[in-house]
Design an enzyme around this catalytic site. Sequence first.
Site, PDB file in Angstrom:
ATOM      1  N   LYS A 126       0.826  -1.205   0.000  1.00  0.00           N
ATOM      2  CA  LYS A 126       0.000   0.000   0.000  1.00  0.00           C
ATOM      3  C   LYS A 126       0.864   1.259   0.000  1.00  0.00           C
ATOM      4  CE  LYS A 126      -3.879   2.149   2.369  1.00  0.00           C
ATOM      5  NZ  LYS A 126      -4.773   2.126   3.537  1.00  0.00           N
ATOM      6  N   GLY A 221      -0.694  -9.060  12.729  1.00  0.00           N
ATOM      7  CA  GLY A 221      -1.044  -7.774  13.326  1.00  0.00           C
ATOM      8  C   GLY A 221       0.188  -7.015  13.794  1.00  0.00           C
ATOM      9  N   ILE A 251       1.965   3.608   8.028  1.00  0.00           N
ATOM     10  CA  ILE A 251       2.539   4.372   6.916  1.00  0.00           C
ATOM     11  C   ILE A 251       1.456   5.097   6.113  1.00  0.00           C
ATOM     12  CG2 ILE A 251       2.563   2.552   5.130  1.00  0.00           C
ATOM     13  CD1 ILE A 251       5.591   3.645   4.672  1.00  0.00           C
ATOM     14  N   ASP A 252       0.194   4.666   6.249  1.00  0.00           N
ATOM     15  CA  ASP A 252      -0.877   5.351   5.504  1.00  0.00           C
ATOM     16  C   ASP A 252      -1.500   6.506   6.290  1.00  0.00           C
ATOM     17  OD1 ASP A 252      -2.515   4.116   7.354  1.00  0.00           O
ATOM     18  OD2 ASP A 252      -3.506   2.790   5.937  1.00  0.00           O
ATOM     19  N   LYS A 395      -7.486   5.159   3.955  1.00  0.00           N
ATOM     20  CA  LYS A 395      -7.944   3.766   3.896  1.00  0.00           C
ATOM     21  C   LYS A 395      -8.766   3.494   2.638  1.00  0.00           C
ATOM     22  CE  LYS A 395      -6.369   2.851   8.078  1.00  0.00           C
ATOM     23  NZ  LYS A 395      -5.116   2.082   8.216  1.00  0.00           N
TER      24      LYS A 395
END
Length: 507
Positions: A126, A221, A251-252, A395
């Site tokens: 991502k 996780g 990181i997002d 997200k």
Amino acid sequence: MKLYIEGVSRWVPDNSMAQFQEVMRQQLESSMHAELEKLLSTAKGDAEICKKDFEGFKKLFHRFLQVKGPSVEWPKINRPPEDSIQPYEKIREKGLPENVANSLNKLVVVKLNGGLGTSMGCKGPKSLISVRNENTFLDLTVQQIEHLNKTYNTDVPLVLMNSFNTDEDTRKILQKYTHHRVKIHTFNQSRYPRINKESLLPVAKDMGLVGESADGWYPPGHGDIYASFYNSGLLEQLIAEGKEYIFVSNIDNLGATVDLHILNHLVSQPNGKRCEFIMEVTDKTRADVKGGTLIQYEGKLRLLEIAQVPKAHVDEFKSVSKFKIFNTNNLWISLAAIKRLQEQNAMDMEIIVNPKTLNGGLNVIQLETAVGAAIKCFDNALGINVPRSRFLPVKTTSDLLLVMSNLYSLEAGSLTMSEKREFPTTPHVKLGSSFTKVQEYLIRFESIPDMLELDHLTVSGDVTFGKNVSLKGTVIIIANHGDRIDIPAGSMLENKIVSGNLRILDH
């Protein structure tokens, strides 16, 4: 009590029930260990790494078999004491010392980089999705740290916790940063076997990540950071280099930049009561009702996740009036404390049982942990209630639209809200299923609309936007099934409902 064991009906006295359950647990554990040994025998060059991973998994599986009912007793939950969650303004008031560089040289930035972009229709990590001016999440992170190092003449390294899903692609891309002023390290989080929900045994038949066994593995996780960081040897190396704290974030989350005031608060405490763990929390909105919150439980600050809440109290947990804050997953943690807790085997995190259905329809479970759940293990842990601007996760493509728009300006890898925006909050954006995948989303916008005065946007169906569109107030655009709506270039929609074949109504 009547029980059926391997097809045989037997009566078991109630007082023998506990003994019987213990025997069954031991049998399950023994069977699991035997299956893990079989899997290890198929490992190639990474047998030692797999063995370490399996040691962690065995501990988790053992605890999973012991757990009975919810991990919290609701009557024991208390609000945290006033001084345990401090307002950011109070931390900021202390100001910064002249030697900011000294504090920065004790810091390591760790980004959780184990996730794939599949939910947004992308292949690979991502972190490699372009989010702003062709910059990826990883580009922006490197730019932020490089700016710090140049400004203060420091050596803040970046550490990426990859998963087996993201490691190879991430390592390839890291070559582009060779001449940047940032040392970049990586380590891999563990690889655990998915468990058949019925048999409670691994579904994988070998250690391979392709073919039949590909679906048999998962990264457990972000709570796995403590063990995998320690096992990698990198934790020890960084301590030897004089590093004292890590700043951990997803990181997002584009709001999770290094904050010098929080860092100064950590570093400048009196030795008698040194804080080993800071969790950044922020005020809940309706969008965050499921987010984990801080509570006082048995004298310790503790993270309460929705998965741990008894069903009868879920609505109470979601209440914004009782639980006002939630965990942003921006965490500041002492390296020495991580080392101590790992070596004492004292890292205690609640198990999250994550059910999944594989492509063939097989029901499996994943045993996971959350990094913030370890807060109760650290000395003098603290929450800091930070501004919402430090929580800016991407997200979905709805989030992506916000960060790509003129609501934010980009400088040295950091996004800041435009001064032209009159409200401190971001608009509420809901894009329909036609926009879910990044490639489809990009095709539907000739350019990103002006959103400075937008409060709410809902888009559903086959809708496209021309260049230089301006959206203000509340805008709802709904294309009926089989219809298509093209918002013309240069349009200005303010408090409008657009439906059918481009019927524009005042809202």
